[in-house]
Design an enzyme around this catalytic site. Structure first.
Site, PDB file in Angstrom:
ATOM      1  N   TYR A  54       0.723  -1.365   0.125  1.00 39.36           N
ATOM      2  CA  TYR A  54      -0.163  -0.055  -0.057  1.00 39.36           C
ATOM      3  C   TYR A  54       0.874   1.364  -0.106  1.00 39.36           C
ATOM      4  O   TYR A  54       2.003   1.166   0.129  1.00 39.36           O
ATOM      5  CB  TYR A  54      -0.794  -0.007   1.216  1.00 39.36           C
ATOM      6  CG  TYR A  54      -0.421   0.315   2.687  1.00 39.36           C
ATOM      7  CD1 TYR A  54       0.669  -0.455   3.347  1.00 39.36           C
ATOM      8  CD2 TYR A  54      -0.548   1.575   3.041  1.00 39.36           C
ATOM      9  CE1 TYR A  54       1.257  -0.223   4.566  1.00 39.36           C
ATOM     10  CE2 TYR A  54       0.247   1.953   4.300  1.00 39.36           C
ATOM     11  CZ  TYR A  54       0.943   0.937   4.982  1.00 39.36           C
ATOM     12  OH  TYR A  54       1.440   1.485   6.245  1.00 39.36           O
ATOM     13  N   LYS A  88       6.473  -2.012   1.701  1.00 44.02           N
ATOM     14  CA  LYS A  88       5.296  -1.230   2.598  1.00 44.02           C
ATOM     15  C   LYS A  88       4.154  -2.066   2.511  1.00 44.02           C
ATOM     16  O   LYS A  88       3.213  -2.131   1.651  1.00 44.02           O
ATOM     17  CB  LYS A  88       4.878  -0.040   1.867  1.00 44.02           C
ATOM     18  CG  LYS A  88       4.225   1.052   2.879  1.00 44.02           C
ATOM     19  CD  LYS A  88       4.271   2.333   2.409  1.00 44.02           C
ATOM     20  CE  LYS A  88       3.092   3.189   3.305  1.00 44.02           C
ATOM     21  NZ  LYS A  88       3.323   3.370   4.642  1.00 44.02           N
ATOM     22  N   GLU A 125      12.883   2.687  13.889  1.00 39.73           N
ATOM     23  CA  GLU A 125      12.135   3.747  13.394  1.00 39.73           C
ATOM     24  C   GLU A 125      10.831   3.684  14.385  1.00 39.73           C
ATOM     25  O   GLU A 125      10.900   3.166  15.405  1.00 39.73           O
ATOM     26  CB  GLU A 125      11.666   3.442  12.103  1.00 39.73           C
ATOM     27  CG  GLU A 125      10.812   2.157  11.722  1.00 39.73           C
ATOM     28  CD  GLU A 125      10.557   1.721  10.216  1.00 39.73           C
ATOM     29  OE1 GLU A 125      10.373   2.782   9.598  1.00 39.73           O
ATOM     30  OE2 GLU A 125      10.293   0.797  10.004  1.00 39.73           O
ATOM     31  N   LEU A 157      11.253   1.176   6.989  1.00 40.64           N
ATOM     32  CA  LEU A 157      10.620   1.824   5.637  1.00 40.64           C
ATOM     33  C   LEU A 157      11.634   3.051   5.284  1.00 40.64           C
ATOM     34  O   LEU A 157      11.420   3.949   6.361  1.00 40.64           O
ATOM     35  CB  LEU A 157       9.211   2.037   5.992  1.00 40.64           C
ATOM     36  CG  LEU A 157       8.595   2.480   4.435  1.00 40.64           C
ATOM     37  CD1 LEU A 157       8.350   1.478   3.607  1.00 40.64           C
ATOM     38  CD2 LEU A 157       7.071   3.186   4.727  1.00 40.64           C
TER      39      LEU A 157
HETATM   40  O1  PSZ Z   1      -1.775   8.045   8.408  1.00 39.71           O
HETATM   41  C1  PSZ Z   1      -0.985   7.399   9.140  1.00 39.71           C
HETATM   42  O2  PSZ Z   1      -0.869   7.430  10.252  1.00 39.71           O
HETATM   43  C2  PSZ Z   1       0.352   7.185   8.321  1.00 39.71           C
HETATM   44  S1  PSZ Z   1       0.660   7.667   6.612  1.00 39.71           S
HETATM   45  C3  PSZ Z   1       2.288   7.032   6.504  1.00 39.71           C
HETATM   46  C4  PSZ Z   1       2.322   6.216   7.753  1.00 39.71           C
HETATM   47  C5  PSZ Z   1       1.336   6.601   8.757  1.00 39.71           C
HETATM   48  N1  PSZ Z   1       3.586   5.660   7.900  1.00 39.71           N
HETATM   49  C6  PSZ Z   1       4.685   5.419   7.210  1.00 39.71           C
HETATM   50  C7  PSZ Z   1       5.840   4.830   7.793  1.00 39.71           C
HETATM   51  C8  PSZ Z   1       5.785   3.738   8.333  1.00 39.71           C
HETATM   52  O3  PSZ Z   1       4.591   2.980   8.541  1.00 39.71           O
HETATM   53  C9  PSZ Z   1       6.819   3.031   8.832  1.00 39.71           C
HETATM   54  C10 PSZ Z   1       6.905   1.642   9.541  1.00 39.71           C
HETATM   55  N2  PSZ Z   1       8.185   3.847   8.838  1.00 39.71           N
HETATM   56  C11 PSZ Z   1       8.188   4.928   8.390  1.00 39.71           C
HETATM   57  C12 PSZ Z   1       7.030   5.620   7.873  1.00 39.71           C
HETATM   58  C13 PSZ Z   1       6.996   7.038   7.037  1.00 39.71           C
HETATM   59  O4  PSZ Z   1       7.054   6.870   5.778  1.00 39.71           O
HETATM   60  P1  PSZ Z   1       6.576   8.054   4.842  1.00 39.71           P
HETATM   61  O5  PSZ Z   1       7.351   9.285   5.273  1.00 39.71           O
HETATM   62  O6  PSZ Z   1       6.653   7.561   3.497  1.00 39.71           O
HETATM   63  O7  PSZ Z   1       5.279   8.365   5.340  1.00 39.71           O
END
Ligand code: PSZ
Length: 282
Positions: free
Chosen positions: A30, A143, A175, A199
């Site tokens: 996703y 992802k 992370e 990620l």
């Molecule tokens: O709506 C939300 O709460 C969101 S939107 C994106 C996320 C959560 N998470 C992205 C994510 C992640 O799930 C993990 C494990 N590591 C890093 C990130 C950050 O990724 P970006 O910057 O691409 O959203």
């Protein structure tokens, strides 16, 4: 409207097969794309990461990424989305349940929009975080729809009155449950290298570019829990949390417990990038 494969349908017309492999196995990937003032933010980077996730799990999308990018833009327009997100997922489709890849299934793509305001108060005041062991699999670079490790960590943090969980494998900080972590230590920003343990966040990359532009030293090197707790400043980054200050970890203040000056400078530069995106669409 909802995008289901190549069709835009009403919410009530969008249905999922009970034998969809996304539903049964979490067999899919996703993306979450931020939209500011009707304009998608860093869309091409999200699409490139999606293409990579698809390749890594050997999943053929129903059509090409360029066509998908056009359809995502169309979805935003159709739904007259201002500030919000696009959620997009692709699964290996529906077939009688068996672990191996099905021969005749077609991948299933769904995407929808959701309005979402920026978390302005948290960005101003910072959040508290909770440390917990990283129990996820060893391909966190994909992802994937399998999010139980993240879900359990986030809920543990929420139960402790914290907004985010910061994960560590043994002594090493990886992370956040849904974010990347940057710690300012001795005037250098440290973040875990983009390997199989995290990620590679689109926001992470954007923030690394901003650090370079602002001449802030940054290193893609992991830190220990001990180093993290002694950091001068701490942030988590994500599509929805942006550049989010962390002012306390498990009740211990980071720095003097308020949002630091380097974090503020990063937030200002990130806001400028957001404004540029929103202006381009109007
Ligand atoms: O709506 C939300 O709460 C969101 S939107 C994106 C996320 C959560 N998470 C992205 C994510 C992640 O799930 C993990 C494990 N590591 C890093 C990130 C950050 O990724 P970006 O910057 O691409 O959203």
């Amino acid at each position: 409207m909802i995008l289901v494969n190549d069709r835009f349908v009403e919410r009530t017309e969008a249905t999922v097969d009970i034998e969809d492999r996304g539903y049964q196995f979490g067999d899919g990937v996703y993306e979450v794309i931020r939209v500011y003032g009707g304009a998608p933010f860093l869309l091409d980077e999200h699409m490139a990461r999606l293409a990579r996730s698809l390749r890594e799990i050997r999943l053929e999308p129903p059509y090409g990424i360029d066509e998908l990018t056009d359809k995502i833009r169309r979805l935003i327009t159709l739904n007259a989305l201002g500030d919000g997100i696009v959620y997009l997922q692709i699964t290996r489709g529906a077939s009688p349940r068996t672990h191996g890849f099905p021969k005749n299934a077609h991948s299933v793509l769904t995407a929808y929009t959701q309005t979402l305001d920026r978390p302005l108060q948290a960005l101003q005041e910072g959040i508290r975080a909770h440390l917990t062991e990283d129990i996820r699999w060893l391909r966190c670079d994909i992802k994937s729809l399998n999010l139980l490790g993240s879900v359990l960590a986030k809920q543990e943090a929420l139960d402790k009155g914290c907004a985010e969980a910061i994960l560590h494998r043994g002594k090493t900080v990886t992370e956040g449950s849904a974010s990347n972590v940057f710690a300012l230590i001795g005037g250098v920003w440290f973040t875990h290298p983009a390997n199989h343990l995290i990620l590679d966040g689109i926001t992470r990359r954007s923030v690394l570019r901003i650090m370079q532009e602002l001449d802030m030293p940054a290193k893609e090197e992991a830190v220990t829990v001990e180093q993290l707790l002694a950091a001068e400043e701490l942030i988590v980054t994500s599509t929805t949390q942006e550049v989010m200050p962390v002012v306390a970890v498990d009740g211990r203040p980071i720095g003097d417990g308020s949002v630091g000056p380097w974090t503020r400078r990063l937030q200002e530069a990130f806001e400028a990038a957001i404004r540029e995106t929103a202006n381009r669409s109007s």
